[in-house]
Design a protein around this motif. Sequence first.
Motif, short mmCIF file in Angstrom:
data_model
loop_
_atom_site.label_atom_id
_atom_site.label_comp_id
_atom_site.label_asym_id
_atom_site.label_seq_id
_atom_site.Cartn_x
_atom_site.Cartn_y
_atom_site.Cartn_z
N PRO A 192 0.80 -1.23 0.00
CA PRO A 192 0.00 0.00 0.00
C PRO A 192 0.84 1.28 0.00
O PRO A 192 0.41 2.29 -0.58
CB PRO A 192 -0.85 -0.11 1.27
CG PRO A 192 -0.23 -1.17 2.10
CD PRO A 192 0.54 -2.06 1.17
N VAL A 193 2.00 1.27 0.61
CA VAL A 193 2.86 2.47 0.60
C VAL A 193 3.32 2.75 -0.83
O VAL A 193 3.28 3.89 -1.29
CB VAL A 193 4.07 2.31 1.55
CG1 VAL A 193 5.07 3.45 1.36
CG2 VAL A 193 3.62 2.23 3.00
N ARG B 89 1.82 1.85 -3.59
CA ARG B 89 0.67 2.32 -4.37
C ARG B 89 0.39 3.79 -4.08
O ARG B 89 0.06 4.56 -5.00
CB ARG B 89 -0.57 1.47 -4.08
CG ARG B 89 -0.46 0.05 -4.64
CD ARG B 89 -1.79 -0.68 -4.62
NE ARG B 89 -2.41 -0.75 -3.31
CZ ARG B 89 -2.25 -1.74 -2.44
NH1 ARG B 89 -1.45 -2.75 -2.72
NH2 ARG B 89 -2.89 -1.72 -1.28
N GLU B 90 0.55 4.21 -2.84
CA GLU B 90 0.35 5.62 -2.49
C GLU B 90 1.42 6.50 -3.14
O GLU B 90 1.13 7.60 -3.61
CB GLU B 90 0.34 5.81 -0.97
CG GLU B 90 0.12 7.24 -0.54
CD GLU B 90 -1.22 7.82 -0.93
OE1 GLU B 90 -1.31 9.05 -1.06
OE2 GLU B 90 -2.18 7.04 -1.12
N SER C 51 0.42 7.06 -6.60
CA SER C 51 -0.67 8.04 -6.66
C SER C 51 -0.13 9.46 -6.56
O SER C 51 -0.60 10.36 -7.26
CB SER C 51 -1.69 7.79 -5.55
OG SER C 51 -2.37 6.58 -5.77
N HIS D 280 5.19 12.78 2.98
CA HIS D 280 3.79 12.32 2.99
C HIS D 280 3.58 11.10 3.88
O HIS D 280 2.44 10.65 4.03
CB HIS D 280 3.33 12.00 1.57
CG HIS D 280 3.08 13.21 0.75
ND1 HIS D 280 1.86 13.84 0.69
CD2 HIS D 280 3.91 13.93 -0.05
CE1 HIS D 280 1.94 14.88 -0.12
NE2 HIS D 280 3.18 14.96 -0.58
N PHE D 281 4.64 10.55 4.42
CA PHE D 281 4.56 9.30 5.17
C PHE D 281 5.18 9.44 6.56
O PHE D 281 6.09 10.23 6.75
CB PHE D 281 5.27 8.17 4.41
CG PHE D 281 4.67 7.90 3.05
CD1 PHE D 281 3.58 7.08 2.91
CD2 PHE D 281 5.22 8.49 1.92
CE1 PHE D 281 3.02 6.84 1.67
CE2 PHE D 281 4.67 8.26 0.66
CZ PHE D 281 3.56 7.44 0.54
#
Length: 94
Positions: free
Chosen positions: A13-14, A16-17, A20, A35-36
């Motif tokens: 998921p990281v 994929r983000e 994005s 962003h994380f």
Amino acid sequence: MGFQKSFKALGDPVRREILSLLRREPMAAGDIAAHFDLSGATVSHHLAILRDAGLVLDDRQGKYIYYELNMSVVDEILEWVSTLRGEDRDEKNE
């Protein structure tokens, strides 16, 4: 093209983000990391996996590395997925 690395990279998921984020514009590694809630080393590891899978391209500009989405690989994956649905891209463009 072999899809194994691409699909493995897309499984997180990281990552994929990150993709994005890069959909909007190329970004420096530090801007992506902001962003994380992860260490810079962890984000760098994710970027290396995405780069190795061909999903992102990197461009060193001075002391910064900018990453961008590699649309040719993304398009290849989408084209293959559309064949699973029985869609033909040429028919869609007519």
